[in-house]
Design a protein around this motif. Structure first.
Motif, PDB file in Angstrom:
ATOM      1  N   UNK A  89       0.289  -1.140  13.738  1.00 34.81           N
ATOM      2  CA  UNK A  89       1.006  -0.401  12.699  1.00 34.81           C
ATOM      3  C   UNK A  89       2.507  -0.561  12.905  1.00 34.81           C
ATOM      4  N   UNK A  90       3.227  -0.767  11.788  1.00 36.63           N
ATOM      5  CA  UNK A  90       4.682  -0.835  11.773  1.00 36.63           C
ATOM      6  C   UNK A  90       5.153   0.087  10.655  1.00 36.63           C
ATOM      7  N   UNK A  91       6.058   1.041  10.971  1.00 34.47           N
ATOM      8  CA  UNK A  91       6.442   2.025   9.953  1.00 34.47           C
ATOM      9  C   UNK A  91       7.831   2.585  10.255  1.00 34.47           C
ATOM     10  N   UNK A  92       8.522   2.991   9.210  1.00 31.28           N
ATOM     11  CA  UNK A  92       9.846   3.583   9.329  1.00 31.28           C
ATOM     12  C   UNK A  92       9.776   5.081   9.059  1.00 31.28           C
ATOM     13  N   UNK A  93      10.851   5.779   9.406  1.00 28.74           N
ATOM     14  CA  UNK A  93      10.885   7.231   9.184  1.00 28.74           C
ATOM     15  C   UNK A  93      10.669   7.583   7.720  1.00 28.74           C
ATOM     16  N   UNK A  94      11.282   6.812   6.823  1.00 30.92           N
ATOM     17  CA  UNK A  94      11.163   7.130   5.393  1.00 30.92           C
ATOM     18  C   UNK A  94       9.958   6.463   4.739  1.00 30.92           C
ATOM     19  N   UNK A  95       9.171   5.729   5.555  1.00 34.30           N
ATOM     20  CA  UNK A  95       7.956   5.042   5.089  1.00 34.30           C
ATOM     21  C   UNK A  95       8.241   3.970   4.043  1.00 34.30           C
ATOM     22  N   UNK A 129       8.751   1.091   4.899  1.00 33.62           N
ATOM     23  CA  UNK A 129       7.823   0.136   5.493  1.00 33.62           C
ATOM     24  C   UNK A 129       6.769   0.949   6.220  1.00 33.62           C
ATOM     25  N   UNK A 130       5.514   0.755   5.830  1.00 36.52           N
ATOM     26  CA  UNK A 130       4.409   1.456   6.487  1.00 36.52           C
ATOM     27  C   UNK A 130       3.153   0.615   6.289  1.00 36.52           C
ATOM     28  N   UNK A 131       2.889  -0.257   7.249  1.00 35.52           N
ATOM     29  CA  UNK A 131       1.732  -1.147   7.178  1.00 35.52           C
ATOM     30  C   UNK A 131       0.906  -1.033   8.445  1.00 35.52           C
ATOM     31  N   UNK A 132      -0.397  -0.996   8.248  1.00 34.33           N
ATOM     32  CA  UNK A 132      -1.341  -1.135   9.355  1.00 34.33           C
ATOM     33  C   UNK A 132      -2.203  -2.350   9.040  1.00 34.33           C
ATOM     34  N   UNK A 133      -2.205  -3.324   9.947  1.00 34.42           N
ATOM     35  CA  UNK A 133      -2.907  -4.579   9.697  1.00 34.42           C
ATOM     36  C   UNK A 133      -3.957  -4.808  10.773  1.00 34.42           C
ATOM     37  N   UNK A 134      -5.060  -5.434  10.370  1.00 33.15           N
ATOM     38  CA  UNK A 134      -6.061  -5.913  11.313  1.00 33.15           C
ATOM     39  C   UNK A 134      -5.653  -7.310  11.738  1.00 33.15           C
ATOM     40  N   UNK A 135      -5.483  -7.513  13.041  1.00 34.53           N
ATOM     41  CA  UNK A 135      -5.060  -8.816  13.550  1.00 34.53           C
ATOM     42  C   UNK A 135      -6.247  -9.531  14.158  1.00 34.53           C
ATOM     43  N   UNK A 136      -6.405 -10.789  13.773  1.00 35.45           N
ATOM     44  CA  UNK A 136      -7.434 -11.649  14.326  1.00 35.45           C
ATOM     45  C   UNK A 136      -6.809 -12.572  15.369  1.00 35.45           C
ATOM     46  N   UNK A 137      -7.668 -13.346  16.053  1.00 32.67           N
ATOM     47  CA  UNK A 137      -7.196 -14.266  17.067  1.00 32.67           C
ATOM     48  C   UNK A 137      -6.183 -15.236  16.470  1.00 32.67           C
ATOM     49  N   UNK A 138      -5.003 -15.316  17.080  1.00 31.62           N
ATOM     50  CA  UNK A 138      -3.894 -16.207  16.716  1.00 31.62           C
ATOM     51  C   UNK A 138      -3.119 -15.761  15.485  1.00 31.62           C
ATOM     52  N   UNK A 139      -3.244 -14.518  15.084  1.00 30.44           N
ATOM     53  CA  UNK A 139      -2.356 -13.959  14.069  1.00 30.44           C
ATOM     54  C   UNK A 139      -1.028 -13.557  14.707  1.00 30.44           C
TER      55      UNK A 139
END
Length: 284
Positions: A205-211, A213-223
Motif C-alpha cells: 500500500x502507498x498512500x498520502x495524508x490527503x489520500x 494517492x491511495x493504492x493497494x496492489x497485489x504484487x507478483x514475482x518480478x513486479x
C-alpha cells in the motif's frame, strides 16, 4: 483499472532486460532501475553518462566490466532468499557491461544522478553486507544494507528486505517525501519484488495524508512498485515469503522518515533494534 504505482515485467529484450524504470517513465528526477536476466555469456551494456550505478546480483553469477575496472564471478546466491548479495558500485563515465557467468544470473541495475563524479568504483562483497533483523512480532523482517548511508556513494541508497510468511515490512507505514531535514528527507523509491512460491503474491500500500494517492496492489514475482510520495508498507500472506530490492535517491543522500501518526505507536521498544543474524539464511 490502471495503476499509478505498479510496473509489470515485460518479455525479455535481446539483452535480457525485462523491466525498466527511468526518471522519465516514473515522472520523477532521480531513481532509475532495470532488472535483467542473463544466460551464460549473454551481455547487457549500459552507458553511465552522468549516473552512478550499483549492480546487485539478485541470483547467480556475472562478470562486470567497465571503464573503472573489471570484476569476475560476482554473485553466487542460488536465489534472493538465501544469504546476502554481491554487488559492484560504479561512478559515472563510460559504460558498464554485465555478462552472465556460470549458469546465468538475474541482476538489478540501480541508477541515480552523480553530478559530482560519484566515488571510486568497488566490489561490494556479500561477506561485507550486514544482515540484520528489524522490527518485532509480525513485522520482523531481514534487512541487507547493500549501499546505505554509511557506505560511500553520491546519491544512491540500496537495500534488500526479506519478509517472512505472514509478516509485514516497511512497517509502521512511513514516508520520506519532504525536503525538511532533520525531520524528513525527500527520497524517490522503487520496490522490486520476488515472491516464493513464485505463483504466490504480496500486498503493498502507498498512500498520502490527503489520500490523493491511495493504492493497494497485489504484487507478483518480478513486479515493481513506485513510491513517488506518501506512506508505504508491505505484507506477505501466510505461506508466501517476499523479497524486495529498494533503490532510493533524492537531493540529499540521507535517510530520515516520518511514520504515519495513526500507526506510529506500533514502533514499540525494541522495534527499531537491528540484531545481527548469521550470514547464510533463508526465508522460505
Amino acid at each position: 483499472m490502471s495503476s499509478e504505482i505498479l510496473v509489470r515485467p515485460q518479455p525479455p529484450a535481446a539483452d535480457g532486460t525485462f523491466l525498466t524504470v527511468t526518471p522519465q517513465s516514473a515522472g520523477w528526477s532521480h531513481v532509475g532501475f532495470e532488472a535483467v536476466a542473463l544466460a551464460p555469456g549473454q551481455v547487457a551494456e549500459r552507458p553511465l553518462d552522468g549516473r552512478e550505478c550499483c549492480v546487485v546480483v539478485i541470483q547467480g553469477h556475472v562478470n562486470v566490466r567497465s571503464d573503472h575496472g573489471e570484476w569476475t564471478d560476482v554473485g553466487g546466491r542460488p536465489d534472493p532468499f538465501f544469504g546476502t548479495p554481491d554487488a559492484v558500485y560504479l561512478p559515472p563515465g563510460g559504460s558498464v557491461v554485465v555478462e552472465g557467468a556460470g549458469d546465468g544470473a538475474e541482476v538489478g541495475l540501480c541508477f541515480a544522478p552523480a553530478p559530482n563524479g560519484g566515488v571510486p568504483a568497488r566490489r561490494i562483497a556479500a561477506a561485507d553486507v550486514p544482515a540484520t533483523k528489524r522490527g518485532y512480532d509480525r513485522h520482523e523482517r531481514i534487512v541487507h544494507d547493500v549501499l546505505m548511508v554509511a557506505d560511500p556513494a553520491e546519491s544512491l541508497l540500496v537495500t534488500e528486505v526479506i519478509t517472512p510468511s505472514g509478516n509485514w515490512s516497511s512497517y509502521p507505514p512511513h514516508k520520506h517525501d519532504r525536503d525538511a531535514l532533520p525531520e524528513e528527507c525527500l527520497l524517490e523509491e522503487t520496490y522490486y519484488h520476488r515472491v516464493t512460491p513464485a505463483d504466490g503474491f504480496g500486498l503493498q500500500r502507498v498512500y498520502t495524508d490527503d489520500r490523493s494517492l491511495d493504492e493497494t496492489v497485489a504484487v507478483s514475482d518480478r513486479d515493481l512498485v513506485l513510491v513517488p510520495r506518501g506512506y508505504h508498507a508491505v505484507a506477505a500472506p501466510p505461506g508466501v515469503a517476499l523479497y524486495y530490492l529498494n533503490v532510493m535517491a533524492g537531493p540529499v543522500r540521507t535517510w530520515a522518515f516520518q511514520d504515519d501518526p495513526a500507526l506510529a505507536w506500533t514502533r514499540a521498544d525494541g522495534a527499531t533494534t537491528d540484531l545481527p543474524i548469521p550470514k547464510e539464511h533463508g526465508s522460505r
